[in-house]
Write an enzyme that holds these catalytic residues in place. Structure first.
Site, mmCIF file in Angstrom:
data_model
loop_
_atom_site.group_PDB
_atom_site.id
_atom_site.type_symbol
_atom_site.label_atom_id
_atom_site.label_comp_id
_atom_site.label_asym_id
_atom_site.label_seq_id
_atom_site.Cartn_x
_atom_site.Cartn_y
_atom_site.Cartn_z
ATOM 1 N N CYS A 2 0.820 -1.138 0.052
ATOM 2 C CA CYS A 2 0.024 0.056 0.041
ATOM 3 C C CYS A 2 0.869 1.132 -0.087
ATOM 4 O O CYS A 2 1.920 1.337 0.547
ATOM 5 C CB CYS A 2 -1.020 0.099 1.399
ATOM 6 S SG CYS A 2 -2.112 -1.354 1.421
ATOM 7 N N ASN A 102 -1.677 2.425 5.504
ATOM 8 C CA ASN A 102 -0.654 1.290 5.070
ATOM 9 C C ASN A 102 -0.329 0.601 6.084
ATOM 10 O O ASN A 102 0.105 1.113 7.441
ATOM 11 C CB ASN A 102 0.597 2.114 4.422
ATOM 12 C CG ASN A 102 1.728 1.329 4.075
ATOM 13 O OD1 ASN A 102 1.758 0.069 4.041
ATOM 14 N ND2 ASN A 102 2.751 1.821 4.191
ATOM 15 N N GLY A 103 -0.532 -0.779 6.210
ATOM 16 C CA GLY A 103 -0.264 -1.679 7.227
ATOM 17 C C GLY A 103 -1.259 -2.340 7.759
ATOM 18 O O GLY A 103 -2.050 -2.647 7.044
ATOM 19 N N GLU A 486 17.006 -18.330 -7.186
ATOM 20 C CA GLU A 486 16.599 -17.033 -7.519
ATOM 21 C C GLU A 486 16.185 -17.025 -8.749
ATOM 22 O O GLU A 486 15.058 -16.270 -9.325
ATOM 23 C CB GLU A 486 17.864 -16.174 -7.532
ATOM 24 C CG GLU A 486 17.532 -14.744 -7.806
ATOM 25 C CD GLU A 486 16.605 -13.757 -6.952
ATOM 26 O OE1 GLU A 486 15.925 -14.427 -6.099
ATOM 27 O OE2 GLU A 486 16.174 -12.752 -7.481
ATOM 28 N N LYS A 490 12.396 -15.789 -10.071
ATOM 29 C CA LYS A 490 12.057 -14.654 -10.781
ATOM 30 C C LYS A 490 10.971 -15.126 -12.003
ATOM 31 O O LYS A 490 9.964 -14.473 -12.329
ATOM 32 C CB LYS A 490 13.177 -14.219 -11.816
ATOM 33 C CG LYS A 490 14.350 -13.447 -11.105
ATOM 34 C CD LYS A 490 14.006 -12.126 -10.639
ATOM 35 C CE LYS A 490 13.127 -11.941 -9.387
ATOM 36 N NZ LYS A 490 13.928 -11.683 -8.070
ATOM 37 N N GLU A 493 7.420 -15.425 -10.427
ATOM 38 C CA GLU A 493 6.920 -14.230 -10.126
ATOM 39 C C GLU A 493 6.372 -13.567 -11.276
ATOM 40 O O GLU A 493 5.199 -12.731 -11.189
ATOM 41 C CB GLU A 493 7.965 -13.147 -9.650
ATOM 42 C CG GLU A 493 8.382 -13.091 -8.118
ATOM 43 C CD GLU A 493 9.343 -12.340 -7.641
ATOM 44 O OE1 GLU A 493 9.296 -11.653 -6.521
ATOM 45 O OE2 GLU A 493 10.495 -12.366 -8.348
ATOM 46 N N HIS A 509 16.332 -37.938 -6.414
ATOM 47 C CA HIS A 509 15.605 -38.087 -5.546
ATOM 48 C C HIS A 509 14.064 -37.815 -5.230
ATOM 49 O O HIS A 509 13.456 -37.346 -4.148
ATOM 50 C CB HIS A 509 16.234 -37.583 -3.905
ATOM 51 C CG HIS A 509 17.622 -38.083 -3.813
ATOM 52 N ND1 HIS A 509 17.787 -39.429 -3.429
ATOM 53 C CD2 HIS A 509 18.916 -37.616 -3.724
ATOM 54 C CE1 HIS A 509 19.322 -39.687 -3.359
ATOM 55 N NE2 HIS A 509 19.564 -38.581 -3.431
ATOM 56 N N LYS A 608 5.818 -5.012 -3.674
ATOM 57 C CA LYS A 608 7.229 -4.512 -3.597
ATOM 58 C C LYS A 608 7.637 -4.779 -2.160
ATOM 59 O O LYS A 608 8.649 -5.257 -1.820
ATOM 60 C CB LYS A 608 7.578 -3.325 -4.214
ATOM 61 C CG LYS A 608 9.176 -2.831 -4.184
ATOM 62 C CD LYS A 608 9.761 -3.707 -5.128
ATOM 63 C CE LYS A 608 11.260 -3.508 -5.201
ATOM 64 N NZ LYS A 608 11.991 -4.611 -6.017
HETATM 65 C C1 G6P Z 1 8.702 -9.063 -1.828
HETATM 66 C C2 G6P Z 1 9.268 -8.561 -3.152
HETATM 67 C C3 G6P Z 1 10.682 -9.236 -3.325
HETATM 68 C C4 G6P Z 1 11.623 -9.014 -2.127
HETATM 69 C C5 G6P Z 1 10.772 -9.489 -0.705
HETATM 70 C C6 G6P Z 1 11.745 -9.160 0.373
HETATM 71 O O1 G6P Z 1 8.297 -10.491 -1.847
HETATM 72 O O2 G6P Z 1 8.376 -8.648 -4.026
HETATM 73 O O3 G6P Z 1 11.042 -8.870 -4.469
HETATM 74 O O4 G6P Z 1 12.736 -9.773 -2.240
HETATM 75 O O5 G6P Z 1 9.499 -8.870 -0.634
HETATM 76 O O6 G6P Z 1 11.925 -7.714 0.388
HETATM 77 P P1 G6P Z 1 13.032 -7.166 0.978
HETATM 78 O O7 G6P Z 1 12.662 -5.457 0.758
HETATM 79 O O8 G6P Z 1 13.028 -7.444 2.460
HETATM 80 O O9 G6P Z 1 14.439 -7.488 0.407
#
Ligand code: G6P
Length: 613
Positions: A2, A102-103, A486, A490, A493, A509, A608
């Site tokens: 938010c 927000n929160g 990772e 990606k 996501e 396994h 994000k």
């Molecule tokens: C969310 C974002 C990811 C990020 C993760 C941890 O899931 O979409 O891109 O890696 O949070 O966020 P941070 O700000 O703690 O690295």
């Protein structure tokens, strides 16, 4: 999670509210809304829409007022819908209170029952609506908007940033923060608030970062700040270093693409102090590091998402180069687990945003277990995480807007590699010659990153072959196993293709049972000591008819063959290899998403900054 903005503008605040929301949209994007106060009619006007800010803009284009608040939402309580979109209102006794939030309000159930018992009727499923009614009840009892918010803040549990306006005080905006960020932008006779500096930068560079539990009151005459005890307080303003360009797309189609291509510069900026030094020193991690780091006996790294993958790479480096026992744990697991904390443990938290609720809580939890030594690696200088740790290292990636993290990850790795060298040196495991060699390799890293990015045209071709697939496997070994993790993260996501990462040795396994012609298998194949083992694992895939996509070092003796696609990158980069090997995986997910036509920067259901648990 938010985004909130608000303003008392000299003229009309609506263009700022809309522009601010667009810049914060990456924090949440399932609905948006704004409310403005009309001093002549003592009315609050509200517009809300499901979906993107652009839709709200259509609706709100004709609204005008000096005072307003706005919100872009990532649903937690209640589905994405117009009735759940902020701002939320409480009306009665001849006035209206309006709030954006927000929160999370943790005690919202109990408050809702209490407010319902006083006759308040709820119109949404959100936790936020309790704030509007609670403040309305206090104002009905004779308190001012400011006093009501101060009182309500003490009654609300959880982490939040809120902003409120009321129809009977149409020249006043009150905002508060507790565990979630909130900034004030100081203009020429006008004031702005936002949950993130990127929303303010087009209006002003002069900003005030509010402190925990601050409540502020904005009026045409100026800004007043009150601390947690309700006392008037002074907060220094800072001149933000953020440039308007850094949050613009420029020539790129997406922020993710821009951020992938910014990695060379971001790593160079992050390593500036290291590259300019003739030797590695603990002070790179803050003034107290020279005292703290020599006392460290073992390391525990806590993080979420992509930052957790950076931590997982660092474990290999710290154990193999610095010889220090290192464990890595997902922050949301650690915070609720009964764990043993040995004396001399350094707890490292890694976060792009420095706002991730689970990471912040995990750090606090570690302190309750007696942890004294804490270090945060973070991309946001004023974040809660940076403030909560003894030692700190700021990655200098610049704002990362794309939800899928890219440049934050590689700069975190650069920081963690630097830490590895510091620890190795303190533990007499880094002879001067080796230190000089590794420093040279670090200085060359930005150039190597630029070189690897040249693989994009080839990756683009491979991406076509993934577009109709529903599942994929990512394989890696050793320090490249977290890189495979990772890469899989990606891909899932942003392209919504199910992607699983496995340590290649685990293939037989279980996951081998999944392999067929419809299951592309991506392999991270650096020319390191494990390459022969990896090749055997890849044979197991080929033998079952699986199609392999292998990202290999140039000096790897691997060739393309039917069902086996090999892309040669650079010669093996030694310890820094994981930083280079993640780049083609970022490009692969980006191009698969492009082919599939998904929303690259704002993938469905994600946000994000995850400021809720
Ligand atoms: C969310 C974002 C990811 C990020 C993760 C941890 O899931 O979409 O891109 O890696 O949070 O966020 P941070 O700000 O703690 O690295």
């Amino acid at each position: 999670m938010c985004g909130i903005v608000g303003a008392i503008a000299r003229d009309n605040c609506v263009p700022f509210l809309i522009d601010g929301l667009k810049r914060l949209e990456y924090r949440g994007y399932d609905s948006a809304g704004l409310a403005i106060a009309q001093p002549d009619t003592h009315a609050i006007e509200r517009a809300r829409s499901v979906g993107r800010v652009a839709e709200l803009e259509q609706q709100a284009g004709s609204l005008r007022a000096r005072l307003g608040i706005a919100h872009t939402r990532w649903a937690t309580h209640g589905v994405p819908s117009e009735r759940n979109a902020h701002p939320h209102m409480s009306e009665g006794n001849g006035f209206t209170v309006t709030v954006v939030h927000n929160g999370i309000i943790e005690n919202h159930d109990e408050m809702r029952r209490d407010l319902q018992a006083s006759g308040y009727v709820f119109h949404s499923d959100t936790d936020t609506e309790v704030i509007a009614h609670l403040v309305h009840r206090h104002m009905s009892g004779g308190l001012s908007l400011l006093q009501s918010v101060q009182t309500a803040s003490g009654q609300l549990h959880g982490a939040f940033a809120i902003a409120l306006i009321a129809s009977n005080t149409p020249d006043t905006l009150v905002a508060a923060r507790k565990g979630a960020p909130l900034l004030v932008g100081i203009g020429q006779g006008e004031w702005f608030i936002a949950s993130d500096a990127s929303a303010l930068i087009t209006q002003t560079r002069e900003m005030v970062y509010l402190e925990e539990s601050d409540v502020i009151c904005l009026q045409p005459t100026g800004l007043s700040v009150y601390d947690r005890k309700g006392q008037a307080a002074q907060r220094k303003s800072v001149i933000s270093q953020l440039s308007a360009d850094s949050v613009e797309l420029g020539p790129y189609q997406h922020y993710m693409q821009k951020e992938i291509f910014e990695q060379s510069g971001a790593i160079a900026a992050t390593l500036e102090m290291v590259s300019n030094a003739s030797a590695i020193s603990p002070q790179l991690f803050g003034a107290e590091a020279a005292d703290v780091l020599p006392k460290v006996q073992q390391i525990l790294i806590l993080a979420c998402g992509t930052s957790y993958h950076a931590a997982s790479v660092a474990r290999y480096w710290l154990e193999s180069v610095a010889g220090i026992q290192t464990t890595v744990e997902i922050a949301s697991e650690y915070r609720y687990r009964d764990s043993v904390c040995l004396p001399g443990t350094l707890v490292i938290t890694i976060s792009q945003s420095g706002e991730t609720a689970d990471t912040l809580a995990a750090l606090e939890h570690s302190k309750t277990l007696g942890v004294e030594y804490t270090l945060s690696i973070c991309n946001v200088p004023e974040s809660a995480l940076i403030r909560a740790s003894k030692l700190k290292f700021l990655t200098r990636a610049g704002p990362e807007i794309g939800v899928a993290s890219t440049k934050a990850f590689t700069t975190q790795l650069a920081a963690l590699f630097t830490l590895t060298l510091v620890m190795a040196k303190l533990r007499q495991r880094l002879p001067a010659e080796h230190e000089a060699e590794l420093l040279t390799e670090l200085r060359h890293l930005p150039a190597a990153v630029s070189k690897v990015l040249e693989c994009e045209p080839e990756v683009k071709q491979w991406a076509q072959r993934f577009a109709d697939k529903h599942h994929s496997l990512f394989l890696g070994r050793g320090v490249h196993y977290p890189i495979a993790m990772e890469g899989a993260l990606k891909l899932k996501e942003i392209s919504y293709i199910h992607a699983e990462a496995y340590a290649a040795g685990e293939l037989k396994h279980g996951p081998l049972a999944l392999v067929d012609a419809d299951m592309p298998v991506v392999a991270v194949a650096p020319n390191d000591t494990l390459i022969e083992k990896l090749k055997s694992n890849l044979q197991e895939v080929s033998a079952r008819g699986g199609e392999l996509f292998v990202f290999a070092d140039r000096d790897t003796k691997m060739q393309s063959a039917p069902g086996v696609h090999v892309m040669k990158l650079l010669d093996h980069a030694g310890l820094l290899s994981p930083i280079l090997h993640v780049i083609p995986l970022q490009l692969l997910s980006y191009h698969v998403a492009l082919v599939k036509g998904t929303d690259v920067d704002k993938p469905r259901n994600l946000a994000k900054s995850v400021t809720v648990e």
